[in-house]
Design a protein around this motif. Structure first.
Motif, mmCIF file in Angstrom:
data_model
loop_
_atom_site.group_PDB
_atom_site.id
_atom_site.type_symbol
_atom_site.label_atom_id
_atom_site.label_comp_id
_atom_site.label_asym_id
_atom_site.label_seq_id
_atom_site.Cartn_x
_atom_site.Cartn_y
_atom_site.Cartn_z
ATOM 1 N N THR A 248 5.611 2.210 -8.601
ATOM 2 C CA THR A 248 5.451 1.021 -9.579
ATOM 3 C C THR A 248 6.234 0.694 -10.584
ATOM 4 O O THR A 248 6.280 1.704 -11.267
ATOM 5 C CB THR A 248 3.694 0.913 -9.661
ATOM 6 N N ALA A 249 6.770 -0.568 -10.787
ATOM 7 C CA ALA A 249 7.713 -0.908 -11.825
ATOM 8 C C ALA A 249 8.193 -1.977 -11.617
ATOM 9 O O ALA A 249 8.101 -2.901 -10.413
ATOM 10 C CB ALA A 249 8.734 0.292 -11.807
ATOM 11 N N VAL A 250 8.967 -2.639 -12.780
ATOM 12 C CA VAL A 250 9.731 -4.170 -12.712
ATOM 13 C C VAL A 250 11.138 -3.236 -12.326
ATOM 14 O O VAL A 250 11.700 -2.484 -12.982
ATOM 15 C CB VAL A 250 9.739 -4.498 -13.844
ATOM 16 N N TYR A 251 11.546 -3.866 -11.114
ATOM 17 C CA TYR A 251 12.995 -3.398 -10.709
ATOM 18 C C TYR A 251 14.158 -4.516 -11.063
ATOM 19 O O TYR A 251 13.884 -5.620 -10.643
ATOM 20 C CB TYR A 251 12.943 -3.218 -9.099
ATOM 21 N N VAL B 93 2.605 -0.574 -6.176
ATOM 22 C CA VAL B 93 2.232 0.116 -4.963
ATOM 23 C C VAL B 93 0.570 0.718 -5.130
ATOM 24 O O VAL B 93 0.406 1.582 -6.032
ATOM 25 C CB VAL B 93 3.199 1.372 -4.584
ATOM 26 N N SER B 94 -0.028 0.023 -4.409
ATOM 27 C CA SER B 94 -1.558 0.330 -4.723
ATOM 28 C C SER B 94 -2.391 0.104 -3.317
ATOM 29 O O SER B 94 -2.075 -1.006 -2.578
ATOM 30 C CB SER B 94 -2.070 -0.482 -5.821
ATOM 31 N N SER B 95 -3.599 0.833 -3.308
ATOM 32 C CA SER B 95 -4.370 0.694 -2.053
ATOM 33 C C SER B 95 -5.521 -0.271 -2.575
ATOM 34 O O SER B 95 -6.219 -0.595 -1.810
ATOM 35 C CB SER B 95 -5.064 1.863 -1.864
ATOM 36 N N LEU C 126 17.885 -3.168 -1.389
ATOM 37 C CA LEU C 126 17.129 -2.078 -1.635
ATOM 38 C C LEU C 126 16.019 -1.749 -0.781
ATOM 39 O O LEU C 126 15.164 -2.655 -0.995
ATOM 40 C CB LEU C 126 16.824 -1.730 -3.127
ATOM 41 N N GLN C 127 16.326 -0.936 0.322
ATOM 42 C CA GLN C 127 15.339 -0.804 1.112
ATOM 43 C C GLN C 127 14.565 0.465 0.638
ATOM 44 O O GLN C 127 14.855 1.495 0.679
ATOM 45 C CB GLN C 127 15.856 -0.371 2.591
ATOM 46 N N MET C 128 13.151 0.056 0.635
ATOM 47 C CA MET C 128 12.311 0.983 0.171
ATOM 48 C C MET C 128 11.173 1.542 1.169
ATOM 49 O O MET C 128 10.283 0.588 1.435
ATOM 50 C CB MET C 128 11.777 0.803 -1.449
ATOM 51 N N ASN C 129 11.095 2.681 1.355
ATOM 52 C CA ASN C 129 10.249 3.283 2.319
ATOM 53 C C ASN C 129 9.167 4.204 1.854
ATOM 54 O O ASN C 129 9.594 4.986 0.897
ATOM 55 C CB ASN C 129 10.907 3.730 3.692
ATOM 56 N N SER C 130 8.167 4.564 2.529
ATOM 57 C CA SER C 130 7.271 5.841 2.230
ATOM 58 C C SER C 130 6.984 5.395 0.721
ATOM 59 O O SER C 130 7.069 6.554 -0.214
ATOM 60 C CB SER C 130 7.915 6.949 2.469
ATOM 61 N N GLN D 98 0.811 -1.140 -0.005
ATOM 62 C CA GLN D 98 0.029 0.199 0.037
ATOM 63 C C GLN D 98 0.879 1.291 -0.029
ATOM 64 O O GLN D 98 1.958 1.242 0.457
ATOM 65 C CB GLN D 98 -1.087 0.054 1.130
ATOM 66 N N PRO D 99 0.226 2.268 -0.461
ATOM 67 C CA PRO D 99 1.044 3.504 -0.626
ATOM 68 C C PRO D 99 1.451 3.978 0.958
ATOM 69 O O PRO D 99 0.751 3.751 2.032
ATOM 70 C CB PRO D 99 0.086 4.688 -1.051
#
Length: 118
Positions: free
Chosen positions: A90-93, A116-118, A80-84, A13-14
């Motif tokens: 949203t993508a392919v990493y 990233v979606s609600s 890769l720590q991704m916060n907030s 979620q966002p």
């Protein structure tokens, strides 16, 4: 030939967090650098973050202060720590390794989806 295997993607979620991992088939200390790129639908692949063999990091402006790249030489793994997280993340990493073996080579992982979606 360097093999890179990514993991850790998924749906969040966002405002949430995810940690991506990239395991290399040999010592990452010998690489020039490793990085994370992403590609969203209809867009070009872009650099998200990179780290050199001596620990110098670089980030895209869009992720500064939210994402952190780090490496564990003992595990041959980059994280890769991704916060907030935001919907625009949203993508392919893709994990990348910049390696010099008589010539310079760029190796890529298979990619992991982050949504990233609600």
């Amino acid at each position: 030939q360097v093999q890179l295997v990514e993991s850790g993607g998924g749906l969040v979620q966002p405002g949430g967090s995810l940690r991506l991992s990239c395991a290399a088939s040999e010592s990452i200390f010998s690489f020039n650098s490793m990085g994370w790129y992403r590609q969203a639908p209809g867009k070009q692949r872009e650099l998200v973050a990179s780290i050199t063999s001596v620990g110098i990091t670089n980030y895209a402006d869009s992720v500064k202060g939210r994402f952190t790249i780090s490496g564990d030489n003992a595990k041959n793994t980059v994280y890769l720590q991704m916060n907030s997280l935001k919907s625009e993340d949203t993508a392919v990493y893709y994990c990348n390794a910049d390696v010099t073996r008589r010539a310079r080579y760029m190796y890529w992982g298979q990619g992991t989806q982050v949504t990233v979606s609600s």
